[in-house]
Design a protein around this motif. Sequence first.
Motif, PDB file in Angstrom:
ATOM      1  N   SER A 113     -20.793  -8.779  -2.086  1.00  0.00           N
ATOM      2  CA  SER A 113     -21.206  -9.728  -1.048  1.00  0.00           C
ATOM      3  C   SER A 113     -20.760 -11.147  -1.386  1.00  0.00           C
ATOM      4  CB  SER A 113     -22.713  -9.663  -0.807  1.00  0.00           C
ATOM      5  OG  SER A 113     -23.437  -9.862  -1.988  1.00  0.00           O
ATOM      6  N   GLU A 114     -20.739 -11.496  -2.657  1.00  0.00           N
ATOM      7  CA  GLU A 114     -20.277 -12.829  -3.054  1.00  0.00           C
ATOM      8  C   GLU A 114     -18.780 -12.977  -2.779  1.00  0.00           C
ATOM      9  OE1 GLU A 114     -20.257 -15.751  -6.994  1.00  0.00           O
ATOM     10  OE2 GLU A 114     -21.532 -13.966  -6.965  1.00  0.00           O
ATOM     11  N   ALA A 115     -17.997 -11.984  -3.152  1.00  0.00           N
ATOM     12  CA  ALA A 115     -16.550 -12.033  -2.887  1.00  0.00           C
ATOM     13  C   ALA A 115     -16.280 -12.025  -1.392  1.00  0.00           C
ATOM     14  CB  ALA A 115     -15.856 -10.851  -3.561  1.00  0.00           C
ATOM     15  N   GLY A 116     -16.983 -11.158  -0.669  1.00  0.00           N
ATOM     16  CA  GLY A 116     -16.802 -11.081   0.779  1.00  0.00           C
ATOM     17  C   GLY A 116     -17.170 -12.370   1.484  1.00  0.00           C
ATOM     18  N   HIS A 117     -18.289 -12.947   1.101  1.00  0.00           N
ATOM     19  CA  HIS A 117     -18.714 -14.205   1.729  1.00  0.00           C
ATOM     20  C   HIS A 117     -17.726 -15.324   1.418  1.00  0.00           C
ATOM     21  CE1 HIS A 117     -21.175 -17.807   2.547  1.00  0.00           C
ATOM     22  NE2 HIS A 117     -21.634 -17.053   3.525  1.00  0.00           N
ATOM     23  N   THR A 118     -17.207 -15.353   0.194  1.00  0.00           N
ATOM     24  CA  THR A 118     -16.243 -16.386  -0.190  1.00  0.00           C
ATOM     25  C   THR A 118     -14.970 -16.268   0.652  1.00  0.00           C
ATOM     26  OG1 THR A 118     -17.120 -16.446  -2.438  1.00  0.00           O
ATOM     27  CG2 THR A 118     -14.885 -17.303  -2.116  1.00  0.00           C
ATOM     28  N   ALA A 119     -14.440 -15.054   0.767  1.00  0.00           N
ATOM     29  CA  ALA A 119     -13.226 -14.840   1.563  1.00  0.00           C
ATOM     30  C   ALA A 119     -13.484 -15.101   3.043  1.00  0.00           C
ATOM     31  CB  ALA A 119     -12.708 -13.415   1.351  1.00  0.00           C
ATOM     32  N   ALA A 120     -14.640 -14.657   3.544  1.00  0.00           N
ATOM     33  CA  ALA A 120     -14.977 -14.859   4.952  1.00  0.00           C
ATOM     34  C   ALA A 120     -15.109 -16.344   5.275  1.00  0.00           C
ATOM     35  CB  ALA A 120     -16.267 -14.123   5.298  1.00  0.00           C
ATOM     36  N   HIS A 121     -15.788 -17.073   4.409  1.00  0.00           N
ATOM     37  CA  HIS A 121     -15.980 -18.513   4.631  1.00  0.00           C
ATOM     38  C   HIS A 121     -14.623 -19.215   4.688  1.00  0.00           C
ATOM     39  CE1 HIS A 121     -17.447 -22.620   4.035  1.00  0.00           C
ATOM     40  NE2 HIS A 121     -18.610 -22.153   4.470  1.00  0.00           N
ATOM     41  N   TRP A 122     -13.732 -18.854   3.772  1.00  0.00           N
ATOM     42  CA  TRP A 122     -12.393 -19.448   3.772  1.00  0.00           C
ATOM     43  C   TRP A 122     -11.638 -19.079   5.047  1.00  0.00           C
ATOM     44  CZ3 TRP A 122      -7.546 -17.031   3.587  1.00  0.00           C
ATOM     45  CH2 TRP A 122      -6.462 -17.909   3.436  1.00  0.00           C
ATOM     46  N   ALA A 123     -11.664 -17.798   5.425  1.00  0.00           N
ATOM     47  CA  ALA A 123     -10.930 -17.338   6.620  1.00  0.00           C
ATOM     48  C   ALA A 123     -11.415 -18.039   7.869  1.00  0.00           C
ATOM     49  CB  ALA A 123     -11.076 -15.828   6.777  1.00  0.00           C
ATOM     50  N   LEU A 124     -12.723 -18.173   8.011  1.00  0.00           N
ATOM     51  CA  LEU A 124     -13.271 -18.777   9.220  1.00  0.00           C
ATOM     52  C   LEU A 124     -13.057 -20.284   9.263  1.00  0.00           C
ATOM     53  CD1 LEU A 124     -16.456 -16.579   9.549  1.00  0.00           C
ATOM     54  CD2 LEU A 124     -14.475 -16.602  11.101  1.00  0.00           C
ATOM     55  N   GLY A 125     -12.589 -20.856   8.175  1.00  0.00           N
ATOM     56  CA  GLY A 125     -12.212 -22.268   8.158  1.00  0.00           C
ATOM     57  C   GLY A 125     -10.760 -22.499   8.535  1.00  0.00           C
ATOM     58  N   GLN A 126     -10.005 -21.415   8.766  1.00  0.00           N
ATOM     59  CA  GLN A 126      -8.591 -21.529   9.128  1.00  0.00           C
ATOM     60  C   GLN A 126      -8.453 -21.755  10.633  1.00  0.00           C
ATOM     61  OE1 GLN A 126      -6.234 -21.535   6.565  1.00  0.00           O
ATOM     62  NE2 GLN A 126      -8.166 -21.543   5.443  1.00  0.00           N
ATOM     63  N   PRO A 127      -7.441 -22.509  11.048  1.00  0.00           N
ATOM     64  CA  PRO A 127      -7.254 -22.788  12.474  1.00  0.00           C
ATOM     65  C   PRO A 127      -7.089 -21.499  13.282  1.00  0.00           C
ATOM     66  CG  PRO A 127      -5.773 -24.134  11.136  1.00  0.00           C
ATOM     67  CD  PRO A 127      -6.431 -23.159  10.216  1.00  0.00           C
ATOM     68  N   GLY A 128      -7.796 -21.436  14.403  1.00  0.00           N
ATOM     69  CA  GLY A 128      -7.658 -20.324  15.331  1.00  0.00           C
ATOM     70  C   GLY A 128      -8.441 -19.082  14.973  1.00  0.00           C
ATOM     71  N   ILE A 129      -9.158 -19.083  13.861  1.00  0.00           N
ATOM     72  CA  ILE A 129      -9.931 -17.909  13.464  1.00  0.00           C
ATOM     73  C   ILE A 129     -11.397 -18.170  13.792  1.00  0.00           C
ATOM     74  CG2 ILE A 129     -10.588 -16.373  11.576  1.00  0.00           C
ATOM     75  CD1 ILE A 129      -7.584 -16.302  12.337  1.00  0.00           C
ATOM     76  N   ASP A 130     -11.945 -17.371  14.721  1.00  0.00           N
ATOM     77  CA  ASP A 130     -13.343 -17.581  15.094  1.00  0.00           C
ATOM     78  C   ASP A 130     -14.242 -16.404  14.743  1.00  0.00           C
ATOM     79  OD1 ASP A 130     -12.357 -15.866  16.995  1.00  0.00           O
ATOM     80  OD2 ASP A 130     -13.035 -17.011  18.711  1.00  0.00           O
ATOM     81  N   GLU A 131     -13.639 -15.261  14.340  1.00  0.00           N
ATOM     82  CA  GLU A 131     -14.459 -14.148  13.902  1.00  0.00           C
ATOM     83  C   GLU A 131     -13.660 -13.223  12.997  1.00  0.00           C
ATOM     84  OE1 GLU A 131     -15.759 -11.997  17.387  1.00  0.00           O
ATOM     85  OE2 GLU A 131     -13.944 -10.787  17.427  1.00  0.00           O
ATOM     86  N   ILE A 132     -14.386 -12.499  12.147  1.00  0.00           N
ATOM     87  CA  ILE A 132     -13.785 -11.447  11.331  1.00  0.00           C
ATOM     88  C   ILE A 132     -14.663 -10.212  11.466  1.00  0.00           C
ATOM     89  CG2 ILE A 132     -12.614 -12.966   9.689  1.00  0.00           C
ATOM     90  CD1 ILE A 132     -14.876 -12.453   7.743  1.00  0.00           C
ATOM     91  N   LEU A 133     -14.046  -9.065  11.250  1.00  0.00           N
ATOM     92  CA  LEU A 133     -14.747  -7.791  11.376  1.00  0.00           C
ATOM     93  C   LEU A 133     -14.704  -7.028  10.061  1.00  0.00           C
ATOM     94  CD1 LEU A 133     -13.206  -6.526  14.747  1.00  0.00           C
ATOM     95  CD2 LEU A 133     -15.301  -7.880  14.429  1.00  0.00           C
ATOM     96  N   ALA A 134     -15.695  -6.191   9.855  1.00  0.00           N
ATOM     97  CA  ALA A 134     -15.671  -5.164   8.818  1.00  0.00           C
ATOM     98  C   ALA A 134     -15.863  -3.845   9.545  1.00  0.00           C
ATOM     99  CB  ALA A 134     -16.775  -5.378   7.793  1.00  0.00           C
ATOM    100  N   VAL A 135     -15.008  -2.875   9.259  1.00  0.00           N
ATOM    101  CA  VAL A 135     -15.163  -1.549   9.855  1.00  0.00           C
ATOM    102  C   VAL A 135     -15.576  -0.595   8.741  1.00  0.00           C
ATOM    103  CG1 VAL A 135     -13.656  -1.947  11.817  1.00  0.00           C
ATOM    104  CG2 VAL A 135     -12.663  -1.116   9.698  1.00  0.00           C
TER     105      VAL A 135
END
Length: 196
Positions: A113-135
């Motif tokens: 969860s720490e690694a996932g949250h870190t990567a998610a936080h970074w991704a959602l700070g990138q231009p044009g990215i408003d959501e990410i999914l986990a399947v």
Amino acid sequence: MATSLTSDRLTLRTWTLDDVDAAVAVYGRPEVARWLSPGMDTVDDAQGMRLVLQQWIAEDSRAIPPTGRWAVELTGEGRLLGGVHLLYLPPRGDDLEIGWQLAPDAWGHGYASEAGHTAAHWALGQPGIDEILAVVRPTNTRAAATAKRIGMEWVGETDKYYGLHLDVYRLRAGDLDRPLAAHTYGADLHRTGNAA
């Protein structure tokens, strides 16, 4: 190329060929391999893992943020725990997926969860990215719990990806401002269930 990311306890960095043996100890484990995305077979020897890492390194050199693959290691110790990725999902490549794979001896400490949250936080700070999914396969209760600890919410089921019936979890940029219900990075969770 994926940028290095850090959290309280972890460093997310690019993969190198020096990671071959440690990566086999993660991806070669049956309890991890059973949950890998279709198209990635079990890698249980150094030669096979070297080929996989060469492919990941080449893909990462051409990757445009927020996509990428990171090796996850304990900061200061350099011990490889596993990997995390941000990749566009097939078949159309318009949905950004986050995924994680950790060695079984790293389970139950909040690292996924720490690694996932870190990567998610970074991704959602990138231009044009408003959501990410986990399947997540419905029987992978450990991964579902990790998605929830990251702050993701279950939004339904789908057969859209990989030709599998999957549960879909979503995290939007605005969700990062909400406190996590179980933000347990330092806790020893000792959860039972499937690979996270």
